[in-house]
Scaffold this active site. Structure first.
Site, PDB file in Angstrom:
ATOM      1  N   ASP A  67       0.859  -1.196   0.000  1.00  0.00           N
ATOM      2  CA  ASP A  67       0.000   0.000   0.000  1.00  0.00           C
ATOM      3  C   ASP A  67       0.891   1.239   0.000  1.00  0.00           C
ATOM      4  O   ASP A  67       1.123   1.861   1.033  1.00  0.00           O
ATOM      5  CB  ASP A  67      -0.895  -0.023   1.245  1.00  0.00           C
ATOM      6  CG  ASP A  67      -1.873   1.154   1.268  1.00  0.00           C
ATOM      7  OD1 ASP A  67      -1.844   1.970   0.329  1.00  0.00           O
ATOM      8  OD2 ASP A  67      -2.667   1.232   2.227  1.00  0.00           O
ATOM      9  N   PHE A  68       1.405   1.574  -1.192  1.00  0.00           N
ATOM     10  CA  PHE A  68       2.237   2.779  -1.305  1.00  0.00           C
ATOM     11  C   PHE A  68       1.467   3.939  -1.932  1.00  0.00           C
ATOM     12  O   PHE A  68       2.033   5.003  -2.148  1.00  0.00           O
ATOM     13  CB  PHE A  68       3.504   2.466  -2.107  1.00  0.00           C
ATOM     14  CG  PHE A  68       4.485   1.585  -1.366  1.00  0.00           C
ATOM     15  CD1 PHE A  68       4.520   1.575   0.027  1.00  0.00           C
ATOM     16  CD2 PHE A  68       5.364   0.771  -2.043  1.00  0.00           C
ATOM     17  CE1 PHE A  68       5.410   0.764   0.722  1.00  0.00           C
ATOM     18  CE2 PHE A  68       6.273  -0.047  -1.358  1.00  0.00           C
ATOM     19  CZ  PHE A  68       6.294  -0.044   0.026  1.00  0.00           C
ATOM     20  N   LYS A  69       0.216   3.713  -2.253  1.00  0.00           N
ATOM     21  CA  LYS A  69      -0.618   4.759  -2.866  1.00  0.00           C
ATOM     22  C   LYS A  69       0.200   5.563  -3.872  1.00  0.00           C
ATOM     23  O   LYS A  69       0.300   6.787  -3.812  1.00  0.00           O
ATOM     24  CB  LYS A  69      -1.244   5.657  -1.799  1.00  0.00           C
ATOM     25  CG  LYS A  69      -2.176   4.892  -0.871  1.00  0.00           C
ATOM     26  CD  LYS A  69      -2.979   5.796   0.048  1.00  0.00           C
ATOM     27  CE  LYS A  69      -3.902   4.986   0.928  1.00  0.00           C
ATOM     28  NZ  LYS A  69      -3.241   4.150   1.940  1.00  0.00           N
ATOM     29  N   ALA A  71       1.602   7.671  -6.683  1.00  0.00           N
ATOM     30  CA  ALA A  71       0.949   8.816  -7.333  1.00  0.00           C
ATOM     31  C   ALA A  71       2.004   9.704  -7.975  1.00  0.00           C
ATOM     32  O   ALA A  71       2.310  10.776  -7.471  1.00  0.00           O
ATOM     33  CB  ALA A  71       0.132   9.603  -6.310  1.00  0.00           C
ATOM     34  N   ASP A  72       2.537   9.254  -9.114  1.00  0.00           N
ATOM     35  CA  ASP A  72       3.619  10.042  -9.712  1.00  0.00           C
ATOM     36  C   ASP A  72       3.507  10.006 -11.230  1.00  0.00           C
ATOM     37  O   ASP A  72       2.523   9.499 -11.779  1.00  0.00           O
ATOM     38  CB  ASP A  72       4.973   9.480  -9.230  1.00  0.00           C
ATOM     39  CG  ASP A  72       5.969  10.605  -8.967  1.00  0.00           C
ATOM     40  OD1 ASP A  72       6.180  11.429  -9.893  1.00  0.00           O
ATOM     41  OD2 ASP A  72       6.529  10.655  -7.863  1.00  0.00           O
ATOM     42  N   ALA A 182     -11.276  -0.196  13.834  1.00  0.00           N
ATOM     43  CA  ALA A 182     -10.854   1.057  14.472  1.00  0.00           C
ATOM     44  C   ALA A 182     -11.536   2.300  13.890  1.00  0.00           C
ATOM     45  O   ALA A 182     -11.808   3.261  14.601  1.00  0.00           O
ATOM     46  CB  ALA A 182      -9.336   1.199  14.370  1.00  0.00           C
ATOM     47  N   GLY A 185     -16.159   1.015  10.679  1.00  0.00           N
ATOM     48  CA  GLY A 185     -16.919   0.305   9.646  1.00  0.00           C
ATOM     49  C   GLY A 185     -17.255  -1.118  10.059  1.00  0.00           C
ATOM     50  O   GLY A 185     -16.556  -1.723  10.872  1.00  0.00           O
ATOM     51  N   ARG A 202      -5.706  -1.987  12.947  1.00  0.00           N
ATOM     52  CA  ARG A 202      -5.486  -1.821  14.391  1.00  0.00           C
ATOM     53  C   ARG A 202      -6.299  -2.767  15.260  1.00  0.00           C
ATOM     54  O   ARG A 202      -5.792  -3.275  16.264  1.00  0.00           O
ATOM     55  CB  ARG A 202      -5.779  -0.363  14.795  1.00  0.00           C
ATOM     56  CG  ARG A 202      -4.687   0.592  14.397  1.00  0.00           C
ATOM     57  CD  ARG A 202      -5.162   2.021  14.461  1.00  0.00           C
ATOM     58  NE  ARG A 202      -6.088   2.344  13.367  1.00  0.00           N
ATOM     59  CZ  ARG A 202      -6.673   3.519  13.203  1.00  0.00           C
ATOM     60  NH1 ARG A 202      -6.446   4.493  14.061  1.00  0.00           N
ATOM     61  NH2 ARG A 202      -7.483   3.739  12.175  1.00  0.00           N
TER      62      ARG A 202
HETATM   63  P1  XMP Z   1      -7.091   0.376  10.383  1.00  0.00           P
HETATM   64  O1  XMP Z   1      -6.082   0.342  11.473  1.00  0.00           O
HETATM   65  O2  XMP Z   1      -7.847   1.661  10.315  1.00  0.00           O
HETATM   66  O3  XMP Z   1      -6.198   0.293   9.054  1.00  0.00           O
HETATM   67  O4  XMP Z   1      -7.976  -0.822  10.342  1.00  0.00           O
HETATM   68  C1  XMP Z   1      -6.669   0.615   7.776  1.00  0.00           C
HETATM   69  C2  XMP Z   1      -5.543   0.444   6.807  1.00  0.00           C
HETATM   70  O5  XMP Z   1      -5.963   0.772   5.499  1.00  0.00           O
HETATM   71  C3  XMP Z   1      -5.271   1.947   5.033  1.00  0.00           C
HETATM   72  N1  XMP Z   1      -6.317   2.780   4.515  1.00  0.00           N
HETATM   73  C4  XMP Z   1      -6.531   3.004   3.229  1.00  0.00           C
HETATM   74  N2  XMP Z   1      -5.879   2.597   2.149  1.00  0.00           N
HETATM   75  N3  XMP Z   1      -7.462   3.710   0.820  1.00  0.00           N
HETATM   76  C5  XMP Z   1      -6.343   2.972   0.935  1.00  0.00           C
HETATM   77  O6  XMP Z   1      -5.739   2.652  -0.088  1.00  0.00           O
HETATM   78  C6  XMP Z   1      -8.153   4.134   1.866  1.00  0.00           C
HETATM   79  O7  XMP Z   1      -9.179   4.760   1.747  1.00  0.00           O
HETATM   80  C7  XMP Z   1      -7.651   3.764   3.138  1.00  0.00           C
HETATM   81  N4  XMP Z   1      -8.118   4.000   4.352  1.00  0.00           N
HETATM   82  C8  XMP Z   1      -7.276   3.360   5.203  1.00  0.00           C
HETATM   83  C9  XMP Z   1      -4.576   2.542   6.212  1.00  0.00           C
HETATM   84  O8  XMP Z   1      -3.362   3.157   5.808  1.00  0.00           O
HETATM   85  C10 XMP Z   1      -4.339   1.329   7.062  1.00  0.00           C
HETATM   86  O9  XMP Z   1      -3.207   0.623   6.597  1.00  0.00           O
END
Ligand code: XMP
Length: 225
Positions: A67-69, A71-72, A182, A185, A202
């Site tokens: 998950d490096f999102k 964006a470049d 956490a 949802g 979490r």
């Molecule tokens: P928690 O601890 O909140 O972790 O259960 C959630 C994980 O998901 C990532 N995260 C996202 N990743 N789009 C993404 O690509 C999103 O909308 C998003 N929301 C949360 C967050 O970094 C964590 O690893």
């Protein structure tokens, strides 16, 4: 277990978000929940804390999603994707707002390695829909489909949006949804809305008993079948 996992299939419907920052905890939690999750998502917290070599250690237990999102510009995107897939990740999460050429380069590079791309269409936190309006999220989801991505990331904190985005992409693409636990949802509501996997961080890795916590989410999803 010794073999590296590269392909992932839906068995439990859970992806662990492993945002611990040290190797010992990363392996302890992954080992505990490996039978309960279909993949492990890692990101900057763990990779900056331990190095990219953590991928080969964790991929013995489950397929790894980076998950490096991303964006470049396309060239930089390609360089990032190459590192990620050479390290043994099964998939990468990239942003879609960078446009068709950047997205195409990510998908092309992933395909060269037999890897997969998930495109963020809308984020799960309260400010996540500030710029990602409903219409823009839908356009990003449509672009993800057109670009040949494997799936999109949609917010478990807004199941109604998961449903709308599912309508945009149809049945061919997968949806992974963070925000369960956490962030408030519900796993059941998110899967009912059309997600293939919920992403849980979490509430599992911070639990005194991560396995028991993962079991709870698993049985919540199983009850839907
Ligand atoms: P928690 O601890 O909140 O972790 O259960 C959630 C994980 O998901 C990532 N995260 C996202 N990743 N789009 C993404 O690509 C999103 O909308 C998003 N929301 C949360 C967050 O970094 C964590 O690893």
């Amino acid at each position: 277990m010794t073999t590296n996992h590269f392909e992932f299939q839906r068995k439990t419907g859970i992806i662990l978000a492993l945002d611990v920052t040290d190797e010992e905890n990363a392996i302890r939690v992954t080992e505990a929940v490996a039978d309960m999750v279909d993949a492990v998502k890692i990101g900057y917290p763990l990779v900056l804390g331990t190095g990219l070599q953590i991928v080969s250690k964790l991929s013995r237990y489950a397929p790894i999603i980076a998950d490096f999102k991303v964006a470049d510009i396309p060239n930089t995107d390609r360089l990032i994707c190459e590192h990620v897939f050479k390290a043994g990740c099964a998939a990468i999460i990239v942003q879609g707002f960078t446009g068709p050429d950047s997205l195409a380069e990510c998908v092309k590079t992933a395909n060269e390695f037999g890897g997969k791309v998930f495109v963020v269409s809308e984020m799960s936190h309260p400010g996540g829909d500030y710029f990602f309006t409903d219409e823009i999220s839908k356009e990003i989801a449509a672009l993800a489909k057109k670009s040949g991505a494997f799936g999109i990331v949609a917010p478990a904190t807004r199941p109604e949006r998961v449903k709308e985005l599912r309508a945009v992409i149809g049945a061919d693409l997968k949806i992974i949804s963070p925000g369960v636990g956490a962030q408030g949802g519900s796993a059941a509501d998110t899967i009912k809305a059309g997600a293939d996997w919920v992403i849980v961080g979490r509430s599992i890795y911070n639990a005194a008993d991560p396995k028991a916590e993962a079991e709870k989410v698993k049985s919540e999803i199983e009850k839907l079948i």
